[in-house]
Write an enzyme that holds these catalytic residues in place. Sequence first.
Site, PDB file in Angstrom:
ATOM      1  N   HIS A  85      35.105  46.354  35.732  1.00  0.00           N
ATOM      2  CA  HIS A  85      36.300  46.904  35.114  1.00  0.00           C
ATOM      3  C   HIS A  85      37.396  45.865  34.942  1.00  0.00           C
ATOM      4  O   HIS A  85      38.257  46.005  34.074  1.00  0.00           O
ATOM      5  CB  HIS A  85      36.842  48.062  35.956  1.00  0.00           C
ATOM      6  CG  HIS A  85      35.853  49.154  36.210  1.00  0.00           C
ATOM      7  ND1 HIS A  85      35.348  49.951  35.210  1.00  0.00           N
ATOM      8  CD2 HIS A  85      35.246  49.567  37.356  1.00  0.00           C
ATOM      9  CE1 HIS A  85      34.488  50.820  35.718  1.00  0.00           C
ATOM     10  NE2 HIS A  85      34.411  50.611  37.028  1.00  0.00           N
ATOM     11  N   HIS A 112      44.512  41.649  40.580  1.00  0.00           N
ATOM     12  CA  HIS A 112      43.623  41.827  39.438  1.00  0.00           C
ATOM     13  C   HIS A 112      44.462  41.884  38.166  1.00  0.00           C
ATOM     14  O   HIS A 112      45.697  41.919  38.218  1.00  0.00           O
ATOM     15  CB  HIS A 112      42.779  43.094  39.596  1.00  0.00           C
ATOM     16  CG  HIS A 112      43.580  44.349  39.654  1.00  0.00           C
ATOM     17  ND1 HIS A 112      44.026  44.901  40.841  1.00  0.00           N
ATOM     18  CD2 HIS A 112      44.048  45.164  38.665  1.00  0.00           C
ATOM     19  CE1 HIS A 112      44.707  45.991  40.594  1.00  0.00           C
ATOM     20  NE2 HIS A 112      44.757  46.170  39.278  1.00  0.00           N
ATOM     21  N   HIS A 114      44.905  43.265  33.862  1.00  0.00           N
ATOM     22  CA  HIS A 114      44.593  44.177  32.768  1.00  0.00           C
ATOM     23  C   HIS A 114      44.936  43.443  31.480  1.00  0.00           C
ATOM     24  O   HIS A 114      45.993  42.807  31.387  1.00  0.00           O
ATOM     25  CB  HIS A 114      45.410  45.468  32.894  1.00  0.00           C
ATOM     26  CG  HIS A 114      45.137  46.224  34.154  1.00  0.00           C
ATOM     27  ND1 HIS A 114      44.155  47.189  34.265  1.00  0.00           N
ATOM     28  CD2 HIS A 114      45.714  46.144  35.393  1.00  0.00           C
ATOM     29  CE1 HIS A 114      44.139  47.670  35.492  1.00  0.00           C
ATOM     30  NE2 HIS A 114      45.069  47.054  36.202  1.00  0.00           N
ATOM     31  N   HIS A 137      48.487  42.732  38.684  1.00  0.00           N
ATOM     32  CA  HIS A 137      48.864  43.581  39.812  1.00  0.00           C
ATOM     33  C   HIS A 137      48.477  42.904  41.121  1.00  0.00           C
ATOM     34  O   HIS A 137      47.307  42.562  41.313  1.00  0.00           O
ATOM     35  CB  HIS A 137      48.172  44.947  39.725  1.00  0.00           C
ATOM     36  CG  HIS A 137      48.592  45.764  38.556  1.00  0.00           C
ATOM     37  ND1 HIS A 137      47.832  46.800  38.051  1.00  0.00           N
ATOM     38  CD2 HIS A 137      49.710  45.699  37.780  1.00  0.00           C
ATOM     39  CE1 HIS A 137      48.466  47.336  37.021  1.00  0.00           C
ATOM     40  NE2 HIS A 137      49.603  46.693  36.842  1.00  0.00           N
ATOM     41  N   THR A 220      46.170  52.960  38.912  1.00  0.00           N
ATOM     42  CA  THR A 220      45.901  53.181  37.486  1.00  0.00           C
ATOM     43  C   THR A 220      44.409  53.275  37.188  1.00  0.00           C
ATOM     44  O   THR A 220      44.004  53.298  36.030  1.00  0.00           O
ATOM     45  CB  THR A 220      46.523  52.058  36.630  1.00  0.00           C
ATOM     46  OG1 THR A 220      45.911  50.806  36.970  1.00  0.00           O
ATOM     47  CG2 THR A 220      48.021  51.984  36.857  1.00  0.00           C
ATOM     48  N   THR A 221      43.591  53.322  38.219  1.00  0.00           N
ATOM     49  CA  THR A 221      42.153  53.534  38.085  1.00  0.00           C
ATOM     50  C   THR A 221      41.743  54.647  39.043  1.00  0.00           C
ATOM     51  O   THR A 221      42.416  54.902  40.034  1.00  0.00           O
ATOM     52  CB  THR A 221      41.358  52.248  38.422  1.00  0.00           C
ATOM     53  OG1 THR A 221      41.678  51.835  39.754  1.00  0.00           O
ATOM     54  CG2 THR A 221      41.695  51.129  37.454  1.00  0.00           C
TER      55      THR A 221
END
Length: 300
Positions: A85, A112, A114, A137, A220-221
């Site tokens: 992801h 991580h 995005h 993040h 957010t996941t």
Amino acid sequence: MWIFLFLSFLEIVSGADWCYQSQVSCNYSCTGPVEWGRIFPQCGGRSQSPVNIVSRKVLPDQRLTPLHLVGYQHAFHGNLSNNGHTVQLDLPGGMQIKGGNLLQTYKALQLHFHWGKDGGPGSEHTIDGEQFPMEMHIVHIKEQYTSLSQAVRDPAGVAVLGFFLQESNSANKKFDPFIKALTRIRHPSNKTRVQGISLQMFLPAQSDMSQYFRYHGSLTTPDCAQAVVWTLFESAVALSRQQLAAFSQLVFSREGRPMVNTFRPGQPLNGRRVSRSGSASLRPAHVIVTSTLLVLRHFA
């Protein structure tokens, strides 16, 4: 009857394999963001993230003093992985955040990213509707907890520092070792060791821990646990267009395609308060983006 139960079981199993909208296809059965709430109930909650920050509605809060970062300047060796992801860097002990009206000290767990596609829009949070190319993040949990799964049982068990990444005319040399390491984690479950890096290297060149936005939200996941104290900084990290594009060009998702548009759509505030630190400039988003582009051209 047995066929019906078997098909229902297959639906549950496949649905539990969540993905971003860009990964939903006929060839790869997974649950996209619109359907996350069906499999993970908290994803349908009223305090979800990310959100759009509307500058004219943000309220100043003098309690939001500058954050104090502990150990961010220390070099370390970390494990970098492709989890299907995103790309995630696991952090060793010794890095903490305190202050900024956080009720206690939080320890860093992982960071991580995005991103979009080829350096296009890809941030999760937006400011006045403006979406940045990437968002980083840095995930922290309260010191007394030993894992993220334990921390999310606490309504304020997780503290995430969010940084926008913006395009610059020049490359950010500090990111070169990290981007080079992406070639070693092209496929899900690939892992590699990144050496001699520090969290300070990932922060804006002119990092100012005093200018930020604050609100309470969620991961957010999935499972979208509503246990996050969000701190989003106004200063952006500068990367060249080529560096931004590398994430979507070098890393692949489970279905064997380039990993692109790895962000969850914005969620409603549902009456939640978004605050700003006392010294945040709160310029309109288009001014922030324009001035950032002008200033960040000089960043290395």
